[in-house]
Scaffold this motif. Structure first.
Motif, PDB file in Angstrom:
ATOM      1  N   GLU A  39       0.818  -1.221   0.000  1.00 32.62           N
ATOM      2  CA  GLU A  39       0.000   0.000   0.000  1.00 32.62           C
ATOM      3  C   GLU A  39       0.849   1.267   0.000  1.00 32.62           C
ATOM      4  OE1 GLU A  39      -2.549  -0.381   3.399  1.00 32.62           O
ATOM      5  OE2 GLU A  39      -3.682  -2.046   2.517  1.00 32.62           O
ATOM      6  N   GLU A  40       2.168   1.098   0.066  1.00 34.77           N
ATOM      7  CA  GLU A  40       3.119   2.216   0.112  1.00 34.77           C
ATOM      8  C   GLU A  40       2.763   3.216   1.209  1.00 34.77           C
ATOM      9  OE1 GLU A  40       3.725   3.900  -3.771  1.00 34.77           O
ATOM     10  OE2 GLU A  40       4.561   2.029  -4.550  1.00 34.77           O
ATOM     11  N   GLN A  41       2.482   2.681   2.398  1.00 28.78           N
ATOM     12  CA  GLN A  41       2.163   3.528   3.549  1.00 28.78           C
ATOM     13  C   GLN A  41       3.393   4.346   3.946  1.00 28.78           C
ATOM     14  OE1 GLN A  41       0.802   0.907   6.648  1.00 28.78           O
ATOM     15  NE2 GLN A  41      -0.901   0.133   5.424  1.00 28.78           N
ATOM     16  N   SER A  42       3.176   5.584   4.356  1.00 31.71           N
ATOM     17  CA  SER A  42       4.303   6.441   4.740  1.00 31.71           C
ATOM     18  C   SER A  42       4.901   6.023   6.078  1.00 31.71           C
ATOM     19  CB  SER A  42       3.880   7.903   4.797  1.00 31.71           C
ATOM     20  OG  SER A  42       2.869   8.074   5.772  1.00 31.71           O
ATOM     21  N   GLU A  43       4.064   5.423   6.938  1.00 30.02           N
ATOM     22  CA  GLU A  43       4.522   4.938   8.232  1.00 30.02           C
ATOM     23  C   GLU A  43       3.920   3.570   8.497  1.00 30.02           C
ATOM     24  OE1 GLU A  43       3.307   7.822  11.142  1.00 30.02           O
ATOM     25  OE2 GLU A  43       5.051   9.078  10.765  1.00 30.02           O
ATOM     26  N   TYR A  44       4.654   2.793   9.245  1.00 29.08           N
ATOM     27  CA  TYR A  44       4.185   1.474   9.637  1.00 29.08           C
ATOM     28  C   TYR A  44       4.394   1.372  11.145  1.00 29.08           C
ATOM     29  CZ  TYR A  44       4.210  -3.646  10.119  1.00 29.08           C
ATOM     30  OH  TYR A  44       3.961  -4.925  10.518  1.00 29.08           O
ATOM     31  N   VAL A  45       3.308   1.219  11.899  1.00 27.27           N
ATOM     32  CA  VAL A  45       3.383   1.135  13.358  1.00 27.27           C
ATOM     33  C   VAL A  45       3.047  -0.287  13.753  1.00 27.27           C
ATOM     34  CG1 VAL A  45       2.446   2.004  15.534  1.00 27.27           C
ATOM     35  CG2 VAL A  45       2.753   3.554  13.612  1.00 27.27           C
ATOM     36  N   VAL A  46       3.888  -0.861  14.615  1.00 28.87           N
ATOM     37  CA  VAL A  46       3.728  -2.260  14.985  1.00 28.87           C
ATOM     38  C   VAL A  46       4.001  -2.440  16.471  1.00 28.87           C
ATOM     39  CG1 VAL A  46       6.102  -2.840  14.381  1.00 28.87           C
ATOM     40  CG2 VAL A  46       4.381  -4.611  14.339  1.00 28.87           C
ATOM     41  N   ARG A  47       3.334  -3.427  17.026  1.00 28.09           N
ATOM     42  CA  ARG A  47       3.535  -3.770  18.442  1.00 28.09           C
ATOM     43  C   ARG A  47       3.872  -5.257  18.507  1.00 28.09           C
ATOM     44  NH1 ARG A  47      -1.016  -2.748  23.059  1.00 28.09           N
ATOM     45  NH2 ARG A  47       0.332  -2.956  24.867  1.00 28.09           N
ATOM     46  N   PRO A  48       5.131  -5.583  18.767  1.00 24.11           N
ATOM     47  CA  PRO A  48       5.501  -7.003  18.807  1.00 24.11           C
ATOM     48  C   PRO A  48       5.006  -7.650  20.094  1.00 24.11           C
ATOM     49  CG  PRO A  48       7.386  -5.667  19.386  1.00 24.11           C
ATOM     50  CD  PRO A  48       6.270  -4.712  19.028  1.00 24.11           C
ATOM     51  N   PHE A  49       4.518  -8.859  19.979  1.00 19.39           N
ATOM     52  CA  PHE A  49       3.997  -9.552  21.150  1.00 19.39           C
ATOM     53  C   PHE A  49       4.879 -10.698  21.599  1.00 19.39           C
ATOM     54  CE2 PHE A  49       0.197  -7.452  19.545  1.00 19.39           C
ATOM     55  CZ  PHE A  49      -0.230  -6.842  20.705  1.00 19.39           C
ATOM     56  N   PHE A  50       5.927 -11.022  20.831  1.00 21.78           N
ATOM     57  CA  PHE A  50       6.803 -12.095  21.286  1.00 21.78           C
ATOM     58  C   PHE A  50       7.923 -11.491  22.117  1.00 21.78           C
ATOM     59  CE2 PHE A  50       8.287 -10.993  17.004  1.00 21.78           C
ATOM     60  CZ  PHE A  50       9.621 -10.722  17.228  1.00 21.78           C
ATOM     61  N   PRO A  51       8.385 -12.213  23.124  1.00 23.82           N
ATOM     62  CA  PRO A  51       9.475 -11.678  23.930  1.00 23.82           C
ATOM     63  C   PRO A  51      10.781 -11.770  23.160  1.00 23.82           C
ATOM     64  CG  PRO A  51       8.881 -13.873  24.677  1.00 23.82           C
ATOM     65  CD  PRO A  51       7.925 -13.514  23.587  1.00 23.82           C
ATOM     66  N   GLY A  52      11.578 -10.784  23.288  1.00 23.54           N
ATOM     67  CA  GLY A  52      12.895 -10.818  22.676  1.00 23.54           C
ATOM     68  C   GLY A  52      13.099  -9.717  21.657  1.00 23.54           C
ATOM     69  N   MET A  53      13.889  -8.749  22.043  1.00 21.60           N
ATOM     70  CA  MET A  53      14.182  -7.642  21.149  1.00 21.60           C
ATOM     71  C   MET A  53      15.144  -8.058  20.041  1.00 21.60           C
ATOM     72  SD  MET A  53      12.252  -5.284  22.136  1.00 21.60           S
ATOM     73  CE  MET A  53      12.823  -3.799  21.373  1.00 21.60           C
ATOM     74  N   LYS A  54      15.883  -9.143  20.228  1.00 22.09           N
ATOM     75  CA  LYS A  54      16.810  -9.579  19.173  1.00 22.09           C
ATOM     76  C   LYS A  54      16.037 -10.017  17.929  1.00 22.09           C
ATOM     77  CE  LYS A  54      20.718 -10.505  22.040  1.00 22.09           C
ATOM     78  NZ  LYS A  54      21.901 -11.276  22.276  1.00 22.09           N
ATOM     79  N   LYS A  55      14.941 -10.729  18.120  1.00 21.78           N
ATOM     80  CA  LYS A  55      14.105 -11.122  16.985  1.00 21.78           C
ATOM     81  C   LYS A  55      13.480  -9.883  16.348  1.00 21.78           C
ATOM     82  CE  LYS A  55      14.109 -15.693  16.912  1.00 21.78           C
ATOM     83  NZ  LYS A  55      14.550 -16.471  15.768  1.00 21.78           N
ATOM     84  N   PHE A  56      13.077  -8.937  17.180  1.00 22.03           N
ATOM     85  CA  PHE A  56      12.473  -7.728  16.633  1.00 22.03           C
ATOM     86  C   PHE A  56      13.515  -6.896  15.886  1.00 22.03           C
ATOM     87  CE2 PHE A  56      10.420  -3.501  16.875  1.00 22.03           C
ATOM     88  CZ  PHE A  56       9.284  -3.822  16.150  1.00 22.03           C
ATOM     89  N   ALA A  57      14.757  -6.911  16.343  1.00 20.36           N
ATOM     90  CA  ALA A  57      15.828  -6.219  15.623  1.00 20.36           C
ATOM     91  C   ALA A  57      16.045  -6.872  14.253  1.00 20.36           C
ATOM     92  CB  ALA A  57      17.112  -6.237  16.440  1.00 20.36           C
ATOM     93  N   ALA A  58      15.947  -8.199  14.204  1.00 18.81           N
ATOM     94  CA  ALA A  58      16.057  -8.901  12.923  1.00 18.81           C
ATOM     95  C   ALA A  58      14.899  -8.498  12.007  1.00 18.81           C
ATOM     96  CB  ALA A  58      16.089 -10.411  13.139  1.00 18.81           C
ATOM     97  N   PHE A  59      13.703  -8.354  12.577  1.00 15.51           N
ATOM     98  CA  PHE A  59      12.556  -7.891  11.789  1.00 15.51           C
ATOM     99  C   PHE A  59      12.818  -6.484  11.259  1.00 15.51           C
ATOM    100  CE2 PHE A  59       8.758  -5.218  11.795  1.00 15.51           C
ATOM    101  CZ  PHE A  59       8.078  -5.789  10.731  1.00 15.51           C
TER     102      PHE A  59
END
Length: 195
Positions: free
Chosen positions: A16-36
């Motif tokens: 959709e070529e959104q200008s911003e993407y806001v997300v709330r991760p629900f899995f524990p672990g910032m390392k996985k979120f950093a990979a995302f």
């Protein structure tokens, strides 16, 4: 499962070529979120920290902004990974597990996230702890004040203060460590606001 949810949301934002993407991760672990966040950058969405207006949340929303060259980045990424079965910079079949070539960038994104998370350990936390005696006094009205109950409530409050101080020390140490890593890599984080 949450990894797939994050990736589906990212692909929707890309499509959709959104200008911003806001997300709330629900899995524990910032390392996985950093990979995302690394994968999101390959598709033209740069990690920008916590989304504005959610300072009171324990599990905050994160903001990704579309880069000016997002369309080209997404096209190049999709051309390099037809079918979308392999994520850019990730080990095949391992989800959001970075390979050796992507690990340094993922580590820097992780440090940015830790600096952001440490910034959330603020005076609001202390104010909640300082309100505990008032709350305890209200709850002690019902069963009645006795020396034993007051001592127990006071002991709980002292433990909370001690935990806060330990948490503050750990947070300051982690923030300094990750800020130094970012500084050594030439990354300015948090970014300065543009006037």
């Amino acid at each position: 499962m949450d990894e797939q949810h994050l990736l589906n949301g990212l692909m929707k934002a890309v499509g959709e070529e959104q200008s911003e993407y806001v997300v709330r991760p629900f899995f524990p672990g910032m390392k996985k979120f950093a990979a995302f966040a690394y994968v999101a950058e390959r598709f033209g969405y740069r990690y920008m920290g916590h989304a504005p207006g959610n300072a009171a949340l324990n599990n905050p929303y994160f903001l990704f902004q579309r880069t000016p060259d997002a369309r080209e980045r997404a096209a190049a990424t999709m051309a390099g990974h037809p079918g979308g079965r392999v994520l850019p910079g990730m080990r095949p079949g391992r989800g959001l597990t970075p390979d050796a070539s992507a690990q340094p960038e993922v580590d820097l994104l992780y440090s940015q996230m830790i600096v952001d998370a440490c910034g959330r350990y603020n005076p609001r936390v202390l104010s909640n702890i300082l309100l505990f005696p008032v709350v305890a006094a209200i709850f002690l009205i019902f069963p009645g004040y006795t020396t034993g109950r007051v001592v127990i409530a006071g002991g709980i409050w002292v433990v909370l203060i001690a935990l806060y101080l330990v948490g503050l020390a750990v947070t300051r140490y982690r923030r300094a460590k990750h800020a130094a890593r970012l500084s050594a890599a030439g990354v300015e984080w948090p970014p300065r606001a543009v006037a």
